[in-house]
Design a protein around this motif. Structure first.
Motif, PDB file in Angstrom:
ATOM      1  N   ALA A  16      55.254  42.193 -14.861  1.00 48.45           N
ATOM      2  CA  ALA A  16      55.669  43.568 -15.132  1.00 48.45           C
ATOM      3  C   ALA A  16      54.898  44.204 -16.279  1.00 48.45           C
ATOM      4  N   MET A  17      54.064  43.461 -16.939  1.00 48.35           N
ATOM      5  CA  MET A  17      53.305  44.021 -18.052  1.00 48.35           C
ATOM      6  C   MET A  17      52.288  45.066 -17.577  1.00 48.35           C
ATOM      7  N   GLY A  18      51.957  45.033 -16.275  1.00 45.06           N
ATOM      8  CA  GLY A  18      51.219  46.152 -15.706  1.00 45.06           C
ATOM      9  C   GLY A  18      49.734  45.982 -15.534  1.00 45.06           C
ATOM     10  N   TYR A  19      49.129  47.001 -14.916  1.00 43.60           N
ATOM     11  CA  TYR A  19      47.722  46.994 -14.558  1.00 43.60           C
ATOM     12  C   TYR A  19      46.796  46.961 -15.767  1.00 43.60           C
ATOM     13  N   GLY A  20      47.134  47.736 -16.795  1.00 43.11           N
ATOM     14  CA  GLY A  20      46.225  47.863 -17.933  1.00 43.11           C
ATOM     15  C   GLY A  20      45.911  46.527 -18.574  1.00 43.11           C
ATOM     16  N   LEU A  21      46.934  45.744 -18.836  1.00 42.72           N
ATOM     17  CA  LEU A  21      46.720  44.442 -19.450  1.00 42.72           C
ATOM     18  C   LEU A  21      45.946  43.526 -18.517  1.00 42.72           C
ATOM     19  N   ALA A  22      46.275  43.559 -17.218  1.00 41.97           N
ATOM     20  CA  ALA A  22      45.573  42.705 -16.257  1.00 41.97           C
ATOM     21  C   ALA A  22      44.084  43.035 -16.234  1.00 41.97           C
ATOM     22  N   ALA A  23      43.767  44.320 -16.261  1.00 44.88           N
ATOM     23  CA  ALA A  23      42.362  44.724 -16.246  1.00 44.88           C
ATOM     24  C   ALA A  23      41.637  44.241 -17.499  1.00 44.88           C
ATOM     25  N   TYR A  24      42.300  44.359 -18.637  1.00 44.81           N
ATOM     26  CA  TYR A  24      41.698  43.895 -19.888  1.00 44.81           C
ATOM     27  C   TYR A  24      41.450  42.396 -19.854  1.00 44.81           C
ATOM     28  N   MET A  25      42.438  41.668 -19.352  1.00 42.06           N
ATOM     29  CA  MET A  25      42.347  40.214 -19.361  1.00 42.06           C
ATOM     30  C   MET A  25      41.326  39.684 -18.368  1.00 42.06           C
ATOM     31  N   ASN A  26      40.895  40.494 -17.418  1.00 42.78           N
ATOM     32  CA  ASN A  26      39.942  40.033 -16.403  1.00 42.78           C
ATOM     33  C   ASN A  26      38.485  40.195 -16.820  1.00 42.78           C
ATOM     34  N   ARG A  27      38.214  40.671 -18.025  1.00 44.56           N
ATOM     35  CA  ARG A  27      36.828  40.785 -18.470  1.00 44.56           C
ATOM     36  C   ARG A  27      36.220  39.395 -18.617  1.00 44.56           C
ATOM     37  N   PRO A  28      35.020  39.152 -18.057  1.00 45.47           N
ATOM     38  CA  PRO A  28      34.396  37.813 -18.142  1.00 45.47           C
ATOM     39  C   PRO A  28      34.072  37.441 -19.587  1.00 45.47           C
ATOM     40  N   ILE A  29      34.281  36.167 -19.918  1.00 44.02           N
ATOM     41  CA  ILE A  29      33.958  35.649 -21.246  1.00 44.02           C
ATOM     42  C   ILE A  29      33.320  34.269 -21.095  1.00 44.02           C
ATOM     43  N   SER A  30      32.698  33.789 -22.157  1.00 43.90           N
ATOM     44  CA  SER A  30      31.997  32.517 -22.122  1.00 43.90           C
ATOM     45  C   SER A  30      32.965  31.335 -22.084  1.00 43.90           C
ATOM     46  N   GLU A  31      32.431  30.158 -21.749  1.00 43.98           N
ATOM     47  CA  GLU A  31      33.244  28.945 -21.724  1.00 43.98           C
ATOM     48  C   GLU A  31      33.820  28.653 -23.108  1.00 43.98           C
ATOM     49  N   GLU A  32      33.009  28.837 -24.141  1.00 44.86           N
ATOM     50  CA  GLU A  32      33.476  28.602 -25.509  1.00 44.86           C
ATOM     51  C   GLU A  32      34.616  29.543 -25.864  1.00 44.86           C
ATOM     52  N   ALA A  33      34.504  30.795 -25.448  1.00 46.41           N
ATOM     53  CA  ALA A  33      35.554  31.768 -25.731  1.00 46.41           C
ATOM     54  C   ALA A  33      36.838  31.435 -24.975  1.00 46.41           C
ATOM     55  N   VAL A  34      36.684  30.957 -23.748  1.00 45.48           N
ATOM     56  CA  VAL A  34      37.846  30.542 -22.956  1.00 45.48           C
ATOM     57  C   VAL A  34      38.601  29.426 -23.673  1.00 45.48           C
ATOM     58  N   THR A  35      37.872  28.416 -24.120  1.00 47.39           N
ATOM     59  CA  THR A  35      38.491  27.293 -24.817  1.00 47.39           C
ATOM     60  C   THR A  35      39.204  27.758 -26.082  1.00 47.39           C
ATOM     61  N   ALA A  36      38.547  28.626 -26.847  1.00 48.99           N
ATOM     62  CA  ALA A  36      39.145  29.120 -28.092  1.00 48.99           C
ATOM     63  C   ALA A  36      40.408  29.927 -27.815  1.00 48.99           C
ATOM     64  N   LYS A  37      40.396  30.758 -26.768  1.00 50.98           N
ATOM     65  CA  LYS A  37      41.557  31.584 -26.456  1.00 50.98           C
ATOM     66  C   LYS A  37      42.731  30.747 -25.941  1.00 50.98           C
ATOM     67  N   ILE A  38      42.425  29.742 -25.122  1.00 50.19           N
ATOM     68  CA  ILE A  38      43.498  28.873 -24.639  1.00 50.19           C
ATOM     69  C   ILE A  38      44.107  28.100 -25.798  1.00 50.19           C
ATOM     70  N   GLU A  39      43.266  27.583 -26.682  1.00 53.71           N
ATOM     71  CA  GLU A  39      43.760  26.854 -27.845  1.00 53.71           C
ATOM     72  C   GLU A  39      44.660  27.732 -28.709  1.00 53.71           C
ATOM     73  N   GLU A  40      44.235  28.964 -28.944  1.00 55.60           N
ATOM     74  CA  GLU A  40      45.041  29.900 -29.737  1.00 55.60           C
ATOM     75  C   GLU A  40      46.353  30.216 -29.034  1.00 55.60           C
TER      76      GLU A  40
END
Length: 394
Positions: A16-40
């Protein structure tokens, strides 16, 4: 409220958080950034939830080569000892998948058939009163398939309604040192619960059914259920950190904190409430070995594997059940999750799971160790996958 409905409740809030957040979260990022974001993200989960002492997550992908393990928090809320990626923990209903796999092995060996009647191995004294509907005893019609797929009609001692007395969860909340034998768990359903229907009539998740399955395995193999798991699964796969709780010489307090209503049950006798329904202690590494072996057909023939993973029973919206495993169809939940590939595997009520994404050949393993995370665990899976799916794959 059915567990399936509860599981999806948290996910619906997130969707229910909506389209805007989903669109933001779908921006491609590097493997290192993925790991850092999951850890956080995992660190924030532990910090913001008083019902947790730790969170563990593993992501392993054959397709992308990604393999990361995350451990945040402490062994329990009374300890300063940091949790480790190899910390052992109570895996709850993941044990049902192991039980189902052993049955699949026996079918492949020609020792049993899924449609064999369970009264071939269980005495009338055990079955008495468990399958009586409108005055008729249907225990002679119940099959192994019915129990594995939760369609036998038997009640559920763990979360089902009671016609007298108090539910088991209330009992162990009042006395965390209560201890249960498999026979006592079955007697609880016999004495305090009604069947919910005739065999094969409907799906109804039942831990009591899996206690019966454990007793049947003991009768077939002529050895304790703990030895069956050890000889059939743990030893062949080198799962040296896995065992059936209370049926070995390892102290219960060695596992990570596991919480119900704010109380840590990791060193308490009340965890004997599981047994064949989910009493296995394991680690993320061992569970990854197990799930990979299952997918690589190290246990089962293709034919038996297809039967176990025939997810034809509807558990709830977007959730289906086979034998000892669940299937999650995210597109059925919401069109906002339509691009998220489906997963299947084992899920426990304490926010623990081992799930496989066949389309992307990726494994997701996690443990949160709290009954408050029955639904939140799947909600966090969705959030973690939305981070992981953004990874740029070269």
């Amino acid at each position: 409220m059915k567990r399936a409905v509860k599981i999806w409740a948290g996910v619906l809030i997130f969707v229910a958080m909506g389209y805007g957040l989903a669109a933001y979260m779908n921006r491609p990022i590097s493997e290192e950034a993925v790991t850092a974001k999951i850890e956080e993200h995992i660190r924030n989960i532990v910090e913001k939830n008083d019902s947790l002492s730790s969170a563990l997550v593993t992501i392993y992908s054959n397709r992308t080569g990604y393999f990361e393990q995350f451990a945040e928090g402490t062994k329990n809320r009374a300890s300063d000892q940091p949790v480790q990626i190899d910390s052992p923990y109570h895996t709850a209903s993941i044990g049902k998948t192991m039980c189902a796999v052993v049955y699949g092995m026996l079918v492949d060996e020609g020792k049993i058939n899924f449609d064999d009647k369970i009264n071939s191995w269980l005495d009338d004294d055990i079955l008495k009163g468990l399958f009586v509907v409108d005055g008729t005893d249907y225990s002679d019609q119940v099959t192994v398939r019915h129990l594995l797929g939760h369609t036998s009609g038997i009640g559920d001692y763990f979360a089902g309604p009671v016609k007298r007395g108090v539910p088991i969860l209330e009992m162990i909340s009042s006395d965390p040192d209560l201890s249960f034998t498999p026979e006592e768990l079955i007697a609880f359903t016999r004495d305090n619960q009604d069947p919910i229907g005739k065999p094969g009539q409907q799906f109804y998740y039942s831990d009591t059914g899996y206690i019966l399955l454990g007793l049947i395995l003991e009768a077939i193999e002529d050895k304790p259920y703990s030895d069956v798991l050890e000889e059939r699964i743990f030893e062949p796969l080198g799962m040296s950190d896995s065992y059936l709780m209370f049926y070995n010489d390892k102290p219960a307090a060695d596992i990570l904190g596991i919480y119900l209503n704010g109380m840590d049950y990791s060193g308490r006798n009340a965890l004997s409430v599981d047994w064949a329904g989910g009493g296995v202690v394991s680690t993320m590494d061992d569970l990854l070995v197990f799930m990979k072996a299952l997918e690589h057909r190290e246990f089962l023939s293709d034919e038996v594997y297809r039967e176990i993973t025939d997810f034809k029973h509807r558990y709830g919206k977007g959730i289906y059940y086979g034998m000892g495993m669940m299937y999650f169809d995210f597109s059925e939940l919401s069109f906002l999750l339509g691009s998220m590939t489906d997963v299947y595997g084992a899920v426990g009520a304490t926010g623990t799971y081992i799930l496989y994404d066949k389309a992307k050949d990726t494994y997701f393993i996690a443990n949160f160790g709290s009954l408050d995370f029955t639904e939140k665990g799947i909600e966090e899976l969705v959030k973690i996958r939305m981070i992981y799916d953004r990874m740029i794959v070269e």
